[in-house]
Design a protein around this motif. Sequence first.
Motif, PDB file in Angstrom:
ATOM      1  N   THR A  45      -5.090  16.335   3.245  1.00  0.00           N
ATOM      2  CA  THR A  45      -4.569  15.092   2.669  1.00  0.00           C
ATOM      3  C   THR A  45      -5.354  13.920   3.219  1.00  0.00           C
ATOM      4  OG1 THR A  45      -2.583  13.702   2.396  1.00  0.00           O
ATOM      5  CG2 THR A  45      -2.774  14.915   4.462  1.00  0.00           C
ATOM      6  N   TRP A  46      -5.086  12.750   2.661  1.00  0.00           N
ATOM      7  CA  TRP A  46      -5.642  11.522   3.207  1.00  0.00           C
ATOM      8  C   TRP A  46      -4.989  11.282   4.566  1.00  0.00           C
ATOM      9  CZ3 TRP A  46      -9.386   8.703   4.047  1.00  0.00           C
ATOM     10  CH2 TRP A  46      -9.341   7.320   4.241  1.00  0.00           C
ATOM     11  N   TYR A  94     -10.129  16.365   0.805  1.00  0.00           N
ATOM     12  CA  TYR A  94     -10.353  15.624   2.031  1.00  0.00           C
ATOM     13  C   TYR A  94     -10.834  16.596   3.078  1.00  0.00           C
ATOM     14  CZ  TYR A  94      -7.427  12.077  -0.161  1.00  0.00           C
ATOM     15  OH  TYR A  94      -6.920  11.154  -1.034  1.00  0.00           O
ATOM     16  N   ALA A 135       1.503   9.899  -3.646  1.00  0.00           N
ATOM     17  CA  ALA A 135       0.474   8.872  -3.863  1.00  0.00           C
ATOM     18  C   ALA A 135      -0.400   9.218  -5.063  1.00  0.00           C
ATOM     19  CB  ALA A 135      -0.397   8.734  -2.615  1.00  0.00           C
ATOM     20  N   GLN A 136      -0.664  10.524  -5.230  1.00  0.00           N
ATOM     21  CA  GLN A 136      -1.573  10.949  -6.298  1.00  0.00           C
ATOM     22  C   GLN A 136      -0.820  11.454  -7.524  1.00  0.00           C
ATOM     23  OE1 GLN A 136      -4.427  13.708  -4.640  1.00  0.00           O
ATOM     24  NE2 GLN A 136      -5.072  12.275  -3.054  1.00  0.00           N
ATOM     25  N   SER A 156       1.286   5.458  -4.524  1.00  0.00           N
ATOM     26  CA  SER A 156       0.228   4.488  -4.200  1.00  0.00           C
ATOM     27  C   SER A 156      -0.382   3.962  -5.492  1.00  0.00           C
ATOM     28  CB  SER A 156      -0.861   5.156  -3.362  1.00  0.00           C
ATOM     29  OG  SER A 156      -2.039   4.360  -3.380  1.00  0.00           O
ATOM     30  N   SER A 162      -3.891   8.992   6.141  1.00  0.00           N
ATOM     31  CA  SER A 162      -2.744   8.089   6.249  1.00  0.00           C
ATOM     32  C   SER A 162      -1.429   8.862   6.309  1.00  0.00           C
ATOM     33  CB  SER A 162      -2.763   7.068   5.104  1.00  0.00           C
ATOM     34  OG  SER A 162      -1.887   7.364   4.084  1.00  0.00           O
ATOM     35  N   THR A 163      -1.375  10.004   5.631  1.00  0.00           N
ATOM     36  CA  THR A 163      -0.140  10.807   5.599  1.00  0.00           C
ATOM     37  C   THR A 163       0.366  11.123   7.005  1.00  0.00           C
ATOM     38  OG1 THR A 163      -0.985  11.886   3.588  1.00  0.00           O
ATOM     39  CG2 THR A 163       0.905  12.907   4.673  1.00  0.00           C
ATOM     40  N   LYS A 223      -6.173   5.614  -7.966  1.00  0.00           N
ATOM     41  CA  LYS A 223      -5.005   6.396  -8.355  1.00  0.00           C
ATOM     42  C   LYS A 223      -4.793   6.282  -9.874  1.00  0.00           C
ATOM     43  CE  LYS A 223      -4.738   7.641  -4.229  1.00  0.00           C
ATOM     44  NZ  LYS A 223      -4.137   7.098  -3.033  1.00  0.00           N
ATOM     45  N   SER A 265       0.844  -1.203   0.000  1.00  0.00           N
ATOM     46  CA  SER A 265       0.000   0.000   0.000  1.00  0.00           C
ATOM     47  C   SER A 265       0.872   1.244   0.000  1.00  0.00           C
ATOM     48  CB  SER A 265      -0.923   0.024   1.226  1.00  0.00           C
ATOM     49  OG  SER A 265      -0.200   0.409   2.379  1.00  0.00           O
ATOM     50  N   GLY A 266       0.236   2.349  -0.334  1.00  0.00           N
ATOM     51  CA  GLY A 266       0.923   3.632  -0.256  1.00  0.00           C
ATOM     52  C   GLY A 266       1.112   4.077   1.185  1.00  0.00           C
ATOM     53  N   THR A 267       0.270   3.580   2.049  1.00  0.00           N
ATOM     54  CA  THR A 267       0.444   3.875   3.475  1.00  0.00           C
ATOM     55  C   THR A 267       1.712   3.209   4.000  1.00  0.00           C
ATOM     56  OG1 THR A 267      -1.955   3.966   3.711  1.00  0.00           O
ATOM     57  CG2 THR A 267      -0.677   3.740   5.732  1.00  0.00           C
ATOM     58  N   ASP A 317       4.929  12.584  -0.410  1.00  0.00           N
ATOM     59  CA  ASP A 317       3.694  11.814  -0.548  1.00  0.00           C
ATOM     60  C   ASP A 317       3.164  12.063  -1.962  1.00  0.00           C
ATOM     61  OD1 ASP A 317       1.325  10.518  -0.552  1.00  0.00           O
ATOM     62  OD2 ASP A 317       0.580  11.339   1.335  1.00  0.00           O
TER      63      ASP A 317
END
Length: 383
Positions: free
Chosen positions: A86-87, A324, A160-161, A182, A89-90, A187, A60-62, A158
Amino acid sequence: MNQQTVPFLPFSRPEIDEETILGVSDVLRSGWITTGPQNQKFEAALSEFCGGRPVRTFNSGTATLEIGLRIAGVREGDEVITTPATWVSTSNVIYEVGATPVFVDIDPTTRNIDLNLLEKAITPRTKAIVPVFLAGLPVDMDRLYAVARARKLRVIEDAAQAFGSSWNGKRIGAIGDIVSFSFHPNKNVTAIEGGALVLNNEDEAVLAQKYRLQGVTRTGFDGMDCDVLGGKYNLTDVAARVGLGQLPHLERFTAQRRKLARAYFAGLGAGAAAKLGLGLPHADFENSNWHLFQITLPLANMTIDRAGFMAQLKERGIGSSLHYPAIHLFSLYRARGFTEGMFPHAERFGATTVSLPLFTLMNDDDVSRVCRAVNEICERYGN
Ligand SMILES: *Cc1c(COP(=O)(O)O)cnc(C)c1O
């Protein structure tokens, strides 16, 4: 056209080609379905994409963010700077490694970390910066790294996106310190679930491998040791095969998303929504991969709230999503001392933003349909 006959337009939908579907069957029949040859190929392809830098895949990106922090040496007592837009998880992973997130508000135009506020947030305990490239728009990398270098801070991007995004012609992932991607289904490139960590050297890559799988190293037929407290973060070969099948399409994916984003600007730049004060994203077509198209609602001028707006879209057969709410206002963060008013731009953005459908299988007519719906809703519920 009768609304009922129009198929539902989801917020997002992955594009997976037939060759990849067949390739997944081959992996399933091969006798080796977890981390193996497909991951090696995926890592090699990603490394080539990132200018030859070492890359390791994760589930995962997490996981990539957390291990990125560990590799950068972030530990208990350290502070790590990031944004609340952000999500979650960051910043959850910052707590996960025992450190403390220090939030910096966003620039309302780019919706990324406000670099004018960055230096003020640095203390003697600051160890790293985790910039978020929201919607795929990179931060000003020259300015960010000038501060990081001057203050001797590590950077875990980060991104991820931001797979497929670039900064002044250089790919995100090919430049910078540690970079985290991610491959979640929404994505721009997916491996069902998954992530990739771009590293600086072989030592970091070996450490990433250890953290990825219980800290175990093997030598010869029967040698085994564990010298690092690792976890269980490896990617299956089924997932890696899906990711591999995405890479040949990346340029088309990015071009298509940019084209759709331009169509959104054309459809929403004038009309009832614009008149009411609908907010549009930063119009960058060079650097951003257009992972998301996030509008902000002029709620003060509307007789419905955001949930009502999203429900109106749904009634018209259109999906939408939310990226978010400001994360410092979540219960866990409030319990750790964060409150309303600390990061006004992130709070305002988080309270008013809606992500409109944007995925590679959409066409310009789909965008027109969404824009018509947004304008119609603004017309009807504007005051
Ligand atoms: C998706 C995402 C993550 C986490 O990635 P997962 O693969 O879902 O764990 C982290 N940060 C941002 C900004 C994301 O968009």
